[in-house]
Design a protein around this motif. Structure first.
Motif, PDB file in Angstrom:
ATOM      1  N   ALA A  17     -22.237   1.962 -36.164  1.00 39.28           N
ATOM      2  CA  ALA A  17     -22.025   0.517 -36.029  1.00 39.28           C
ATOM      3  C   ALA A  17     -23.110   0.007 -35.100  1.00 39.28           C
ATOM      4  N   ILE A  18     -24.022  -0.779 -35.650  1.00 41.01           N
ATOM      5  CA  ILE A  18     -25.236  -1.161 -34.934  1.00 41.01           C
ATOM      6  C   ILE A  18     -25.317  -2.672 -34.803  1.00 41.01           C
ATOM      7  N   TYR A  19     -25.592  -3.132 -33.603  1.00 43.66           N
ATOM      8  CA  TYR A  19     -25.782  -4.543 -33.303  1.00 43.66           C
ATOM      9  C   TYR A  19     -27.282  -4.823 -33.326  1.00 43.66           C
ATOM     10  N   LEU A  44     -24.151  -4.635 -44.442  1.00 42.96           N
ATOM     11  CA  LEU A  44     -25.105  -5.332 -43.592  1.00 42.96           C
ATOM     12  C   LEU A  44     -24.609  -6.764 -43.415  1.00 42.96           C
ATOM     13  N   MET A  45     -24.188  -7.118 -42.204  1.00 42.44           N
ATOM     14  CA  MET A  45     -23.524  -8.390 -41.937  1.00 42.44           C
ATOM     15  C   MET A  45     -24.481  -9.308 -41.182  1.00 42.44           C
ATOM     16  N   ALA A  54     -13.605  -4.666 -41.059  1.00 43.91           N
ATOM     17  CA  ALA A  54     -14.747  -3.869 -40.602  1.00 43.91           C
ATOM     18  C   ALA A  54     -14.274  -2.561 -39.976  1.00 43.91           C
ATOM     19  N   GLU A  55     -13.210  -2.630 -39.177  1.00 43.40           N
ATOM     20  CA  GLU A  55     -12.663  -1.413 -38.571  1.00 43.40           C
ATOM     21  C   GLU A  55     -12.150  -0.454 -39.638  1.00 43.40           C
ATOM     22  N   SER A  96     -21.061   2.552 -42.765  1.00 48.52           N
ATOM     23  CA  SER A  96     -21.950   2.177 -41.670  1.00 48.52           C
ATOM     24  C   SER A  96     -22.077   0.660 -41.632  1.00 48.52           C
ATOM     25  N   LEU A  97     -22.142   0.097 -40.439  1.00 46.81           N
ATOM     26  CA  LEU A  97     -22.281  -1.343 -40.270  1.00 46.81           C
ATOM     27  C   LEU A  97     -23.550  -1.659 -39.483  1.00 46.81           C
TER      28      LEU A  97
END
Length: 235
Positions: free
Chosen positions: A33-35, A160-161, A180-181, A189-190
């Motif tokens: 989970a990537i910001y 991809l959000m 998402a959770e 993967s997010l």
């Protein structure tokens, strides 16, 4: 459910003489989970579109390693594939229910199963009572909820959000977080872009920042919540 990992090498995008970014190496593993952060115009949306296969990079290769069966669904979308969720998602000229069901026509042959899956998704985003309404009656935040439900039913390997929480109130963001959770627990993967840290970005434990054409990575983020507000900050 299909899991996937992505590895990109020597990835760059150039517009005429301007280099938007150059990334020697990028890795995305299942359940990451990537910001993704950076100033306006640095290439965050472009990077997401490149990873989704919607835009070709100027240089570089992207390798997608699928860990189970890879099945075509519709319009380049696959079960366990990469789905790009836009800030202003496209809606089909149809009901809310039919928008969520669209991809399921090819994934689930049984009509009742499709209906159950779509209604369950709409229930999770709080729009079950609007299932038979035309999408034209929806607010921007409600459209984003429908788009999230539509992505969730397809169980992507990578979601991809892109500023998907920008037009949402707190309730809508919380509904988005629930889905998402759930996807993360299944191995999705997010990668999430957002101008404001919120409950959605709070899911992230890695951060990519595009700065001066480079991608800088920060891992093992520690999140601190303001107890007086619904605000989050990384320490």
């Amino acid at each position: 459910m299909t899991h996937a990992s992505i590895q990109a090498l020597d990835l760059s995008v150039r517009f005429k003489s301007r280099l938007l970014f150059h990334i020697p190496q990028l890795n995305l593993a299942p359940r990451d989970a990537i910001y993704l952060t950076g100033d306006n115009g640095v290439g965050k949306t472009t990077l997401l579109k490149v990873l989704a296969g919607l835009q070709k990079p100027t240089t570089g290769t992207i390798n997608i390693h699928q860990h189970t069966f890879f099945k075509r669904l519709f319009s380049g979308c696959y079960e366990g594939s990469i789905i790009y969720l836009h800030q202003t998602p496209y809606m089909f000229d149809a009901t809310v229910f039919n928008n969520v069901c669209y991809g399921l026509r090819y994934a689930i042959k049984d009509r009742q199963k499709r209906r159950n899956e779509a209604i369950n998704a709409l229930r999770m985003v709080g729009l079950e009572t609007l299932a038979n309404e035309h999408v034209s009656v929806l607010s921007g935040g409600e459209r984003q909820r429908v788009a999230m439900a539509r992505a969730w039913v397809l169980k992507p390997s990578v979601l991809l959000m892109d500023e998907s929480s920008a037009s949402m109130d707190q309730e809508s963001i919380n509904r988005q977080v629930i889905l998402a959770e759930d996807l993360l627990s299944r191995g999705t993967s997010l990668v999430i872009t957002s101008h404001q840290q919120n409950a959605l970005t709070a899911l992230c434990r890695r951060q990519w920042t595009i700065n001066d054409t480079q991608l800088i990575e920060r891992a093992e983020l520690q999140l601190v919540k303001d107890t007086n507000k619904d605000n989050y900050a990384y320490a």
